[in-house]
Design a protein around this motif. Sequence first.
Motif, mmCIF file in Angstrom:
data_model
loop_
_atom_site.group_PDB
_atom_site.id
_atom_site.type_symbol
_atom_site.label_atom_id
_atom_site.label_comp_id
_atom_site.label_asym_id
_atom_site.label_seq_id
_atom_site.Cartn_x
_atom_site.Cartn_y
_atom_site.Cartn_z
ATOM 1 N N LEU A 189 40.299 6.073 5.511
ATOM 2 C CA LEU A 189 39.765 5.044 6.399
ATOM 3 C C LEU A 189 38.388 4.587 5.963
ATOM 4 N N LEU A 190 37.559 5.524 5.499
ATOM 5 C CA LEU A 190 36.159 5.223 5.256
ATOM 6 C C LEU A 190 35.872 4.700 3.858
ATOM 7 N N PHE A 191 36.503 5.254 2.836
ATOM 8 C CA PHE A 191 36.021 5.025 1.501
ATOM 9 C C PHE A 191 36.614 3.838 0.763
ATOM 10 N N PRO A 192 37.767 3.244 1.125
ATOM 11 C CA PRO A 192 38.236 2.072 0.392
ATOM 12 C C PRO A 192 37.245 0.935 0.407
ATOM 13 N N SER A 193 36.541 0.711 1.534
ATOM 14 C CA SER A 193 35.565 -0.370 1.599
ATOM 15 C C SER A 193 34.426 -0.120 0.639
ATOM 16 N N ALA A 194 33.995 1.136 0.536
ATOM 17 C CA ALA A 194 32.884 1.444 -0.353
ATOM 18 C C ALA A 194 33.281 1.223 -1.804
ATOM 19 N N VAL A 195 34.537 1.568 -2.152
ATOM 20 C CA VAL A 195 34.992 1.364 -3.517
ATOM 21 C C VAL A 195 35.142 -0.119 -3.817
ATOM 22 N N GLY A 196 35.713 -0.876 -2.845
ATOM 23 C CA GLY A 196 35.902 -2.300 -3.050
ATOM 24 C C GLY A 196 34.608 -3.056 -3.184
ATOM 25 N N PRO A 229 27.146 1.823 6.900
ATOM 26 C CA PRO A 229 26.433 3.063 7.243
ATOM 27 C C PRO A 229 26.778 3.586 8.625
ATOM 28 N N ILE A 230 26.909 2.672 9.611
ATOM 29 C CA ILE A 230 27.266 3.111 10.959
ATOM 30 C C ILE A 230 28.666 3.718 10.956
ATOM 31 N N LEU A 231 29.600 3.075 10.236
ATOM 32 C CA LEU A 231 30.955 3.605 10.147
ATOM 33 C C LEU A 231 30.954 4.969 9.477
ATOM 34 N N GLY A 247 32.211 8.465 10.979
ATOM 35 C CA GLY A 247 33.208 9.274 10.297
ATOM 36 C C GLY A 247 32.772 10.720 10.132
ATOM 37 N N VAL A 248 31.477 10.933 9.807
ATOM 38 C CA VAL A 248 30.962 12.296 9.689
ATOM 39 C C VAL A 248 31.077 13.031 11.014
#
Length: 305
Positions: A14-21, A231-233, A237-238
Amino acid sequence: MRRLLVFIALLAGLLFPSAVGAQGEVIINELRVRLWPEYDQNALLVIYNFTLAPGTTTPATVQFRVPSDAQVNAVARETTNGLFTVNFTPLEEADWKIVSFDVTDQAGYRIEYYVPIQKNDAARHFSFIWPGDYAVNTLVVEAQEPSQTTGFTSVPVLPNAGSSPDNLPTHSGTFGSLNKGEQWVLQADYSRTTDDLTVSGKPVQPSGGVIDNTASGSSALLDFLSRNFLPILGIFGVLLIVAGLVWYWQSGASSQAGKGRRRHASHSENGAGDEQIYCPQCGKRAQPADKFCRACGTRLRREEV
């Protein structure tokens, strides 16, 4: 443990695809360049207005090269409530200055800078170069004449004539798409016998409105959330991961405690039942594992459970 791994994997997906994209290629959908010579300074004011191409992942850090002698005036984000300043980092390169800042969404953005104009008595000359920092789907260029200008010419020709909000003649043209690394250059000449500025004694106010450094109320909150969504997301997630770990450990401890209680109860029940076995013939008390009386050999009777 399997439940914990599945839980973490779902959160990571949920969290990391956006960061990779966000590391993908930046493409500019429309770059509109406005050139205003002798507007509020004895220089050429260059204004970029641009939007990112649909599908470009944000946030993304962009870097625009401007001439080394350029004076960067502002970087701003366009919203329905006006223009708001964007923090940028000026970097130095051999023949360029680099304007680096974060683009957080698909809103429009603006860069303003000044470069010198060449003057020789009444003859004036300026040049503009797009260094090809990014691929551009559509390039639109507009040049505004200062007051009391004659003989304006440009290469390439800006074929469309119009009028600015200050009632000054404008020349514009649409030049299609540019590849990344492809430069585009305009040279312009005109004559002018005065050094009066178009705007004198007040700050520059481009057609999009005044650039504000502050926002208030709900617009400020929305602007903050849009800039800091990832960052908020990530923080959320953490917190979910921590909550999941606490739940896993507590559920595991409860399960082990329940099994221990069940084993203890089973042993207690079995022990209590064995202690009440007596020989039906001589009455001697038998041991829990005995099948025959140790005193007289009579087969012991046990109640069926």
